[in-house]
Design a protein around this motif. Structure first.
Motif, mmCIF file in Angstrom:
data_model
loop_
_atom_site.group_PDB
_atom_site.id
_atom_site.type_symbol
_atom_site.label_atom_id
_atom_site.label_comp_id
_atom_site.label_asym_id
_atom_site.label_seq_id
_atom_site.Cartn_x
_atom_site.Cartn_y
_atom_site.Cartn_z
ATOM 1 N N GLU A 1 -3.263 -60.446 -0.319
ATOM 2 C CA GLU A 1 -2.120 -59.953 -0.163
ATOM 3 C C GLU A 1 -1.622 -58.563 0.243
ATOM 4 O O GLU A 1 -2.464 -57.666 -0.310
ATOM 5 N N TRP A 2 -0.616 -58.110 0.933
ATOM 6 C CA TRP A 2 -0.233 -56.783 1.401
ATOM 7 C C TRP A 2 1.103 -56.313 0.941
ATOM 8 O O TRP A 2 2.072 -57.411 1.296
ATOM 9 N N PRO A 3 1.434 -55.208 0.414
ATOM 10 C CA PRO A 3 2.885 -54.884 0.092
ATOM 11 C C PRO A 3 3.629 -54.933 1.456
ATOM 12 O O PRO A 3 3.065 -54.265 2.431
ATOM 13 N N SER A 4 4.791 -55.496 1.575
ATOM 14 C CA SER A 4 5.747 -55.416 2.599
ATOM 15 C C SER A 4 6.262 -53.997 2.713
ATOM 16 O O SER A 4 6.252 -53.156 1.691
ATOM 17 N N PRO A 5 6.616 -53.373 3.934
ATOM 18 C CA PRO A 5 6.961 -52.138 4.430
ATOM 19 C C PRO A 5 8.097 -51.533 3.580
ATOM 20 O O PRO A 5 7.984 -50.560 3.107
ATOM 21 N N SER A 6 9.105 -52.617 3.095
ATOM 22 C CA SER A 6 10.209 -52.166 2.135
ATOM 23 C C SER A 6 10.012 -52.297 0.749
ATOM 24 O O SER A 6 11.039 -51.867 -0.045
ATOM 25 N N PRO B 1 20.604 -53.957 7.267
ATOM 26 C CA PRO B 1 20.307 -55.497 7.824
ATOM 27 C C PRO B 1 18.928 -55.756 7.565
ATOM 28 O O PRO B 1 17.979 -55.084 7.299
ATOM 29 N N ASP B 2 18.770 -57.017 7.851
ATOM 30 C CA ASP B 2 17.408 -57.657 7.687
ATOM 31 C C ASP B 2 16.315 -56.907 8.502
ATOM 32 O O ASP B 2 16.905 -56.491 9.497
ATOM 33 N N ALA B 3 15.138 -56.633 8.035
ATOM 34 C CA ALA B 3 14.330 -56.092 8.924
ATOM 35 C C ALA B 3 13.240 -57.253 9.311
ATOM 36 O O ALA B 3 12.884 -57.981 8.615
ATOM 37 N N LEU B 4 13.037 -56.881 10.690
ATOM 38 C CA LEU B 4 11.959 -57.919 11.310
ATOM 39 C C LEU B 4 10.623 -57.030 11.279
ATOM 40 O O LEU B 4 10.612 -55.903 11.478
ATOM 41 N N VAL B 5 9.703 -57.769 10.704
ATOM 42 C CA VAL B 5 8.413 -57.283 10.341
ATOM 43 C C VAL B 5 7.119 -57.825 11.101
ATOM 44 O O VAL B 5 7.120 -58.956 11.137
ATOM 45 N N ARG B 6 6.358 -56.890 11.842
ATOM 46 C CA ARG B 6 5.139 -57.292 12.426
ATOM 47 C C ARG B 6 3.910 -57.092 11.708
ATOM 48 O O ARG B 6 3.735 -55.575 11.519
ATOM 49 N N PHE C 1 1.557 -52.630 9.975
ATOM 50 C CA PHE C 1 2.770 -53.006 9.954
ATOM 51 C C PHE C 1 3.620 -52.155 10.646
ATOM 52 O O PHE C 1 3.430 -50.988 10.872
ATOM 53 N N GLN C 2 4.716 -52.933 11.514
ATOM 54 C CA GLN C 2 5.825 -52.321 12.119
ATOM 55 C C GLN C 2 7.097 -52.947 11.805
ATOM 56 O O GLN C 2 6.894 -54.140 11.529
ATOM 57 N N SER C 3 8.141 -52.204 11.854
ATOM 58 C CA SER C 3 9.442 -53.199 11.303
ATOM 59 C C SER C 3 10.655 -52.547 12.053
ATOM 60 O O SER C 3 10.715 -51.273 12.623
ATOM 61 N N TRP C 4 11.615 -53.353 12.508
ATOM 62 C CA TRP C 4 12.737 -52.981 13.139
ATOM 63 C C TRP C 4 13.987 -53.814 12.333
ATOM 64 O O TRP C 4 13.916 -54.835 11.980
ATOM 65 N N ALA C 5 15.027 -52.980 12.557
ATOM 66 C CA ALA C 5 16.192 -53.413 12.101
ATOM 67 C C ALA C 5 16.865 -54.756 12.840
ATOM 68 O O ALA C 5 16.610 -54.493 14.157
ATOM 69 N N ILE C 6 17.039 -55.883 12.374
ATOM 70 C CA ILE C 6 17.649 -57.076 13.076
ATOM 71 C C ILE C 6 19.210 -56.777 13.099
ATOM 72 O O ILE C 6 19.883 -56.754 12.299
ATOM 73 N N PRO C 7 19.856 -56.724 14.442
ATOM 74 C CA PRO C 7 21.356 -56.716 14.562
ATOM 75 C C PRO C 7 21.730 -57.749 13.910
ATOM 76 O O PRO C 7 21.436 -58.955 14.057
ATOM 77 N N SER C 8 23.029 -57.456 13.210
ATOM 78 C CA SER C 8 23.864 -58.731 12.663
ATOM 79 C C SER C 8 25.230 -58.697 13.034
ATOM 80 O O SER C 8 26.294 -59.233 12.371
ATOM 81 N N GLY C 9 25.501 -58.031 14.280
ATOM 82 C CA GLY C 9 26.992 -58.100 14.715
ATOM 83 C C GLY C 9 27.980 -57.534 13.796
ATOM 84 O O GLY C 9 29.119 -58.295 13.853
ATOM 85 N N GLY C 10 27.738 -56.373 13.234
ATOM 86 C CA GLY C 10 28.765 -55.925 12.463
ATOM 87 C C GLY C 10 28.941 -56.397 11.059
ATOM 88 O O GLY C 10 29.611 -56.192 10.108
ATOM 89 N N ILE C 11 27.986 -57.369 10.768
ATOM 90 C CA ILE C 11 28.211 -58.143 9.339
ATOM 91 C C ILE C 11 26.891 -57.492 8.704
ATOM 92 O O ILE C 11 26.031 -57.472 9.067
ATOM 93 N N TYR C 12 27.415 -57.238 7.453
ATOM 94 C CA TYR C 12 26.418 -56.464 6.694
ATOM 95 C C TYR C 12 25.100 -57.337 6.373
ATOM 96 O O TYR C 12 23.909 -56.894 6.205
ATOM 97 N N ALA C 13 25.382 -58.645 5.911
ATOM 98 C CA ALA C 13 24.237 -59.317 5.766
ATOM 99 C C ALA C 13 23.757 -60.278 6.755
ATOM 100 O O ALA C 13 24.661 -61.258 7.143
ATOM 101 N N GLY C 14 22.593 -60.269 7.458
ATOM 102 C CA GLY C 14 22.187 -61.189 8.220
ATOM 103 C C GLY C 14 21.399 -62.240 7.776
ATOM 104 O O GLY C 14 21.819 -63.484 8.154
ATOM 105 N N ILE C 15 20.462 -62.225 6.931
ATOM 106 C CA ILE C 15 19.797 -63.174 6.295
ATOM 107 C C ILE C 15 19.161 -64.198 7.221
ATOM 108 O O ILE C 15 19.632 -65.269 7.810
ATOM 109 N N VAL C 16 17.884 -64.116 7.757
ATOM 110 C CA VAL C 16 16.993 -65.009 8.620
ATOM 111 C C VAL C 16 16.587 -65.887 7.789
ATOM 112 O O VAL C 16 15.887 -65.701 6.657
#
Length: 134
Positions: A48-53, A78-83, A91-106
């Protein structure tokens, strides 16, 4: 039919989703501990590896595409997309756009036939296409 339970090494583990890579490795997100995990069915080894956040990142959806592991951190806003690249263990990570809504939840993500990634964002009721630069 026979069932075999795979015991994971930590009691606080909460596996939300898993995917199987082309090489047979089983990748999972450990939401309870904020980690990405890999189970090798040939050797029985779990790593296992610790997630970036961190511990409260709550990884949720996962997909393996061309040997690279993609997942989201549902505990972030917002949710982060992690590679994660298993070859370099980076690891690399990016914020996932949520269209102005605070919670995206993938909840789910799937690779497409042409090598892109689709993610389903349940709080916004959207499907997002991720174009991956190679």
């Amino acid at each position: 039919m026979a069932l075999t339970e795979i015991e994971l090494p930590h009691q606080a583990t909460t596996v939300r989703r898993l995917d199987i890579a082309d090489d047979g490795m089983i990748w999972y997100v450990n939401s309870g501990r904020g980690r990405l995990g890999r189970y090798d069915p040939r050797s029985g080894e779990v790593q296992e590896w610790p997630s970036p956040s961190g511990e409260k990142s709550h990884p949720y959806a996962i997909a393996v595409l061309d040997g690279v592991v993609w997942y989201n951190e549902s505990g972030m806003r917002p949710d982060a997309l992690v590679r994660f690249d298993p070859a370099t263990e980076t690891f690399q990570s990016w914020a996932i756009p949520s269209g102005g809504i605070y919670a995206g939840i993938v909840r789910h993500m799937r690779p497409t036939r042409n090598g892109e990634l689709l993610i389903h964002q349940s709080a916004t009721n959207r499907i997002i296409r991720v174009e991956i630069n190679r």
